[in-house]
Design an enzyme around this catalytic site. Structure first.
Site, PDB file in Angstrom:
ATOM      1  N   ASP A 103       6.144  -5.132  -3.093  1.00  0.00           N
ATOM      2  CA  ASP A 103       6.764  -4.008  -2.385  1.00  0.00           C
ATOM      3  C   ASP A 103       8.083  -4.479  -1.761  1.00  0.00           C
ATOM      4  O   ASP A 103       8.268  -5.678  -1.501  1.00  0.00           O
ATOM      5  CB  ASP A 103       5.849  -3.519  -1.257  1.00  0.00           C
ATOM      6  CG  ASP A 103       4.543  -2.954  -1.781  1.00  0.00           C
ATOM      7  OD1 ASP A 103       4.497  -2.571  -2.966  1.00  0.00           O
ATOM      8  OD2 ASP A 103       3.567  -2.921  -1.011  1.00  0.00           O
TER       9      ASP A 103
HETATM   10  N1  URA Z   1      -0.242  -5.605  -2.189  1.00  0.00           N
HETATM   11  C1  URA Z   1       0.561  -4.775  -1.481  1.00  0.00           C
HETATM   12  O1  URA Z   1       0.094  -3.907  -0.790  1.00  0.00           O
HETATM   13  N2  URA Z   1       1.888  -4.976  -1.579  1.00  0.00           N
HETATM   14  C2  URA Z   1       2.456  -5.953  -2.307  1.00  0.00           C
HETATM   15  O2  URA Z   1       3.681  -6.091  -2.328  1.00  0.00           O
HETATM   16  C3  URA Z   1       1.604  -6.804  -3.021  1.00  0.00           C
HETATM   17  C4  URA Z   1       0.258  -6.605  -2.956  1.00  0.00           C
END
Ligand code: URA
Length: 232
Positions: A103
């Site tokens: 993310d």
């Molecule tokens: N899980 C999440 O919620 N975000 C990420 O970036 C990676 C794994």
């Protein structure tokens, strides 16, 4: 391989541009100024220098990037700069892609490669590649939450409860290793267990740990022998 082809294969431009690099004296082959773009070069152990950038020839390239917050794992980002803006043009030109996504607000280890087989192996659910996250939570982490994460929590896009290897690492700190890569998976799992993610950092993928010497925004090459141990 002919020198202009070798340069092109490593992302240093079109055939025409690569020929120009050589003809204008910008290319060294194993430290020696290249005479002609038509020269034959041995690619095993070949070190090219293009406009001062030293590059060991490789058919496929494997990178570890320390992703900072506020960059997007996309070529067409919507709210932040692209993670590809942290890489030099010759790596983008050879088609390096993210191995899975993080993310925009997640920091830590992001692997990139132009080896489709490697990317497939690392990201396909079949291979269950473990990924470890350091999670800072909004509320103190309870034994019940750790137990719920270990036993499996219900996510709306998974037919079965999804579990992870969870460990409390501090009052509000959790280490969580998961084998899948579902959308916002860690955030949703922690929410389903009754807490809330404040910060998320990935420090390991498979057997590869984010080197402590790699600062946020920095990238490094991963040698093929190490790649072998990440994805045997
Ligand atoms: N899980 C999440 O919620 N975000 C990420 O970036 C990676 C794994």
């Amino acid at each position: 391989m002919r020198l202009d082809k070798a340069l092109q294969s490593q992302g240093f431009g079109t055939r025409k541009e690569c020929r120009l690099h050589v003809n204008t004296g910008r290319v060294l082959v194993n430290g020696v100024s290249a005479a002609s773009p038509d020269d034959e070069v041995e690619t095993v152990g070949l070190v090219l220098t293009v406009s001062g950038v030293e590059w060991a020839f490789a058919e496929k390239v494997y990178l570890a990037l320390h992703k900072p917050a506020d960059v997007e794992c996309s070529h067409t980002p919507t709210h932040h700069p692209s993670v590809f803006s942290l890489l030099p043009p010759y790596l983008i030109a050879r088609g390096v892609q993210c191995v899975g996504r993080l993310d925009a607000d997640t920091t830590g280890l992001l692997l990139l490669s132009d080896d489709g087989t490697f990317i497939q192996k690392m990201t396909s659910p079949k291979h269950k590649m473990p990924k470890r996250y350091v999670v800072t939570c909004a509320e103190p982490v309870t034994d019940a939450q750790v137990a719920a994460l270990r036993a499996g929590v219900v996510l709306n896009d998974a037919p079965e409860p999804v579990s992870g290897d969870a460990e409390r690492a501090g009052e509000r700190l959790l280490h969580l290793t998961i084998a899948e890569g579902k959308y916002h998976q860690v955030k949703r799992m922690v929410a389903a267990a009754g807490n809330h993610v404040v910060t998320l950092h990935r420090d390991r993928v498979g057997a590869f740990e984010l080197p402590t010497t790699l600062a946020p925004r920095e990238w490094m090459r991963i040698e093929p022998t190490i790649v072998q141990s990440i994805a045997p």
